[in-house]
Design a protein around this motif. Structure first.
Motif, PDB file in Angstrom:
ATOM      1  N   ASP A 294      71.810  79.739  13.534  1.00  0.00           N
ATOM      2  CA  ASP A 294      71.656  80.371  14.429  1.00  0.00           C
ATOM      3  C   ASP A 294      69.798  80.143  14.539  1.00  0.00           C
ATOM      4  OD1 ASP A 294      73.481  81.003  15.899  1.00  0.00           O
ATOM      5  OD2 ASP A 294      74.335  83.259  14.352  1.00  0.00           O
ATOM      6  N   LEU A 295      69.870  80.449  12.596  1.00  0.00           N
ATOM      7  CA  LEU A 295      68.422  80.769  13.003  1.00  0.00           C
ATOM      8  C   LEU A 295      67.868  79.104  12.482  1.00  0.00           C
ATOM      9  CD1 LEU A 295      65.517  81.522  11.122  1.00  0.00           C
ATOM     10  CD2 LEU A 295      66.566  81.359   9.147  1.00  0.00           C
ATOM     11  N   GLY A 296      68.493  78.150  12.286  1.00  0.00           N
ATOM     12  CA  GLY A 296      68.222  76.579  12.740  1.00  0.00           C
ATOM     13  C   GLY A 296      68.093  76.339  13.560  1.00  0.00           C
ATOM     14  N   GLN A 297      68.789  76.599  14.399  1.00  0.00           N
ATOM     15  CA  GLN A 297      68.210  76.498  15.920  1.00  0.00           C
ATOM     16  C   GLN A 297      67.250  76.515  16.123  1.00  0.00           C
ATOM     17  OE1 GLN A 297      71.163  77.860  18.194  1.00  0.00           O
ATOM     18  NE2 GLN A 297      71.657  76.160  20.076  1.00  0.00           N
ATOM     19  N   GLN A 298      66.994  78.260  16.627  1.00  0.00           N
ATOM     20  CA  GLN A 298      65.975  79.313  16.274  1.00  0.00           C
ATOM     21  C   GLN A 298      64.662  78.320  15.405  1.00  0.00           C
ATOM     22  OE1 GLN A 298      65.646  83.038  15.041  1.00  0.00           O
ATOM     23  NE2 GLN A 298      63.819  83.168  14.535  1.00  0.00           N
ATOM     24  N   ILE A 299      64.421  78.055  14.642  1.00  0.00           N
ATOM     25  CA  ILE A 299      63.164  76.775  14.412  1.00  0.00           C
ATOM     26  C   ILE A 299      62.998  76.122  14.814  1.00  0.00           C
ATOM     27  CG2 ILE A 299      62.121  75.854  12.222  1.00  0.00           C
ATOM     28  CD1 ILE A 299      62.319  79.299  11.965  1.00  0.00           C
ATOM     29  N   TYR A 300      64.311  74.516  15.346  1.00  0.00           N
ATOM     30  CA  TYR A 300      64.067  74.138  15.797  1.00  0.00           C
ATOM     31  C   TYR A 300      63.767  73.860  17.515  1.00  0.00           C
ATOM     32  CZ  TYR A 300      64.795  68.773  16.672  1.00  0.00           C
ATOM     33  OH  TYR A 300      65.180  67.547  17.692  1.00  0.00           O
ATOM     34  N   ARG A 301      64.234  74.799  18.253  1.00  0.00           N
ATOM     35  CA  ARG A 301      63.576  74.880  19.676  1.00  0.00           C
ATOM     36  C   ARG A 301      62.729  75.784  19.749  1.00  0.00           C
ATOM     37  NH1 ARG A 301      67.080  71.629  21.841  1.00  0.00           N
ATOM     38  NH2 ARG A 301      68.941  70.954  20.768  1.00  0.00           N
ATOM     39  N   GLY A 302      62.809  76.786  19.242  1.00  0.00           N
ATOM     40  CA  GLY A 302      61.737  77.697  19.315  1.00  0.00           C
ATOM     41  C   GLY A 302      60.047  77.910  18.145  1.00  0.00           C
ATOM     42  N   GLY A 303      60.560  77.570  17.325  1.00  0.00           N
ATOM     43  CA  GLY A 303      59.367  77.705  15.893  1.00  0.00           C
ATOM     44  C   GLY A 303      59.757  78.995  15.480  1.00  0.00           C
ATOM     45  N   ASN A 304      58.270  79.311  14.732  1.00  0.00           N
ATOM     46  CA  ASN A 304      58.416  80.636  14.410  1.00  0.00           C
ATOM     47  C   ASN A 304      56.973  80.926  14.882  1.00  0.00           C
ATOM     48  OD1 ASN A 304      57.843  82.969  13.205  1.00  0.00           O
ATOM     49  ND2 ASN A 304      58.768  82.611  11.424  1.00  0.00           N
ATOM     50  N   SER A 305      56.787  81.751  15.601  1.00  0.00           N
ATOM     51  CA  SER A 305      55.294  82.032  16.834  1.00  0.00           C
ATOM     52  C   SER A 305      54.885  82.890  15.474  1.00  0.00           C
ATOM     53  CB  SER A 305      55.184  82.623  18.053  1.00  0.00           C
ATOM     54  OG  SER A 305      56.178  84.360  17.503  1.00  0.00           O
ATOM     55  N   GLU A 306      55.279  84.089  14.630  1.00  0.00           N
ATOM     56  CA  GLU A 306      54.094  84.335  13.774  1.00  0.00           C
ATOM     57  C   GLU A 306      53.548  84.186  12.684  1.00  0.00           C
ATOM     58  OE1 GLU A 306      57.285  88.688  12.032  1.00  0.00           O
ATOM     59  OE2 GLU A 306      57.483  89.109  14.407  1.00  0.00           O
ATOM     60  N   SER A 307      54.639  83.431  12.081  1.00  0.00           N
ATOM     61  CA  SER A 307      53.985  82.498  10.854  1.00  0.00           C
ATOM     62  C   SER A 307      52.852  80.610  11.813  1.00  0.00           C
ATOM     63  CB  SER A 307      55.347  81.719   9.941  1.00  0.00           C
ATOM     64  OG  SER A 307      56.210  81.302  10.923  1.00  0.00           O
ATOM     65  N   GLY A 308      53.581  80.611  12.819  1.00  0.00           N
ATOM     66  CA  GLY A 308      52.838  79.290  13.525  1.00  0.00           C
ATOM     67  C   GLY A 308      53.154  78.547  13.254  1.00  0.00           C
ATOM     68  N   VAL A 309      54.830  78.245  12.782  1.00  0.00           N
ATOM     69  CA  VAL A 309      55.765  77.319  12.763  1.00  0.00           C
ATOM     70  C   VAL A 309      56.244  76.298  14.194  1.00  0.00           C
ATOM     71  CG1 VAL A 309      57.884  76.587  12.410  1.00  0.00           C
ATOM     72  CG2 VAL A 309      56.781  78.280  10.771  1.00  0.00           C
ATOM     73  N   PRO A 310      55.789  75.935  14.747  1.00  0.00           N
ATOM     74  CA  PRO A 310      56.341  74.763  15.960  1.00  0.00           C
ATOM     75  C   PRO A 310      57.304  74.597  16.144  1.00  0.00           C
ATOM     76  CG  PRO A 310      54.885  73.575  15.086  1.00  0.00           C
ATOM     77  CD  PRO A 310      54.349  74.186  14.273  1.00  0.00           C
ATOM     78  N   ALA A 311      57.919  74.101  16.658  1.00  0.00           N
ATOM     79  CA  ALA A 311      59.304  73.987  17.209  1.00  0.00           C
ATOM     80  C   ALA A 311      59.250  72.565  17.199  1.00  0.00           C
ATOM     81  CB  ALA A 311      60.034  74.542  19.103  1.00  0.00           C
ATOM     82  N   CYS A 312      59.835  72.601  15.864  1.00  0.00           N
ATOM     83  CA  CYS A 312      60.638  71.434  15.867  1.00  0.00           C
ATOM     84  C   CYS A 312      60.749  69.842  16.414  1.00  0.00           C
ATOM     85  CB  CYS A 312      61.760  70.975  15.214  1.00  0.00           C
ATOM     86  SG  CYS A 312      61.781  72.092  13.133  1.00  0.00           S
ATOM     87  N   MET A 313      61.223  70.173  17.941  1.00  0.00           N
ATOM     88  CA  MET A 313      61.918  69.585  19.225  1.00  0.00           C
ATOM     89  C   MET A 313      60.875  69.064  20.030  1.00  0.00           C
ATOM     90  SD  MET A 313      63.687  72.601  22.196  1.00  0.00           S
ATOM     91  CE  MET A 313      63.354  71.276  23.273  1.00  0.00           C
ATOM     92  N   ALA A 314      59.699  69.646  20.003  1.00  0.00           N
ATOM     93  CA  ALA A 314      58.367  69.251  20.830  1.00  0.00           C
ATOM     94  C   ALA A 314      57.542  68.050  19.944  1.00  0.00           C
ATOM     95  CB  ALA A 314      57.251  70.333  19.973  1.00  0.00           C
TER      96      ALA A 314
END
Length: 202
Positions: free
Chosen positions: A114-134
């Motif tokens: 779940d968390l891996g998919q969230q970061i890979y596909r959507g990033g983390n807007s609060e910390s400024g991490v972009p989606a890896c899939m971009a």
């Protein structure tokens, strides 16, 4: 507008890159690969997860890494002496050989999904991490023209180690510090989860 600017900058970066890859000879690359087999496997599927799978990786990315191990832009005590005697043609041939092979599939554990998919596909807007899939694509296939690597099926331990190396500045051969900036904003939990997630992509 931001997307257009990014595309223009990216295009200029690719066109101005000094690492122009000539088509390599797969047969010649296979011969050279004999000295790489102990760590990376006969077919580029490493027997140990501390070494990356090279099978199926883009030739453009592999060539870039070999060149940068040789010129010191990417520091590595094992790889630097291994590539010291290789010519540009040798490196192109080696890259072509490994790109022609097929990587063995990986898997992701349920607790990281779940968390891996969230970061890979959507990033983390609060910390400024972009989606890896971009940059690395929905299925982790990467972008050969930009020399952005394929991540799918890569060992979790290796991907995790590279994210840590980017985060602490040990690895510095990313364009414009892009990966250093991203990895430094990721939590340890996010690094572990996304590393596990990409190992199961296909």
């Amino acid at each position: 507008m931001k997307k257009i600017i990014f595309a223009v900058v990216l295009g200029l970066g690719i066109m101005s890159s000094p690492l122009v890859l000539a088509a390599g000879d797969i047969s010649a690359g296979k011969e050279i690969s004999a000295s790489c087999a102990a760590c990376h496997g006969v077919d580029g599927n490493s027997p140990a997860d501390v070494y990356p799978k090279l099978a199926g990786q883009h030739a453009s990315y592999l060539y870039k890494q070999l060149v940068e191990f040789k010129n010191g832009k990417r520091a590595n005590d094992i790889m630097s002496p291994m590539v010291a005697a290789l010519s540009e043609e040798d490196m192109a041939n080696l890259a072509a050989y490994y790109a022609s092979k097929e990587s063995t599939p990986g898997a992701v554990s349920e607790d990281s999904l779940d968390l891996g998919q969230q970061i890979y596909r959507g990033g983390n807007s609060e910390s400024g991490v972009p989606a890896c899939m971009a940059c690395h694509g929905p299925n982790g296939s990467g972008m050969p023209a930009a020399k952005w690597p394929k991540l799918s099926a890569q060992y979790q331990a290796y991907t995790e180690a590279q994210l840590h190396a980017f985060a602490n500045g040990e690895r510095q051969n990313d364009p414009n510090g892009m990966m250093r900036d991203i990895a430094s904003k990721m939590t340890e939990e996010e690094i572990k989860a996304v590393s596990a997630y990409v190992s199961g992509l296909h």
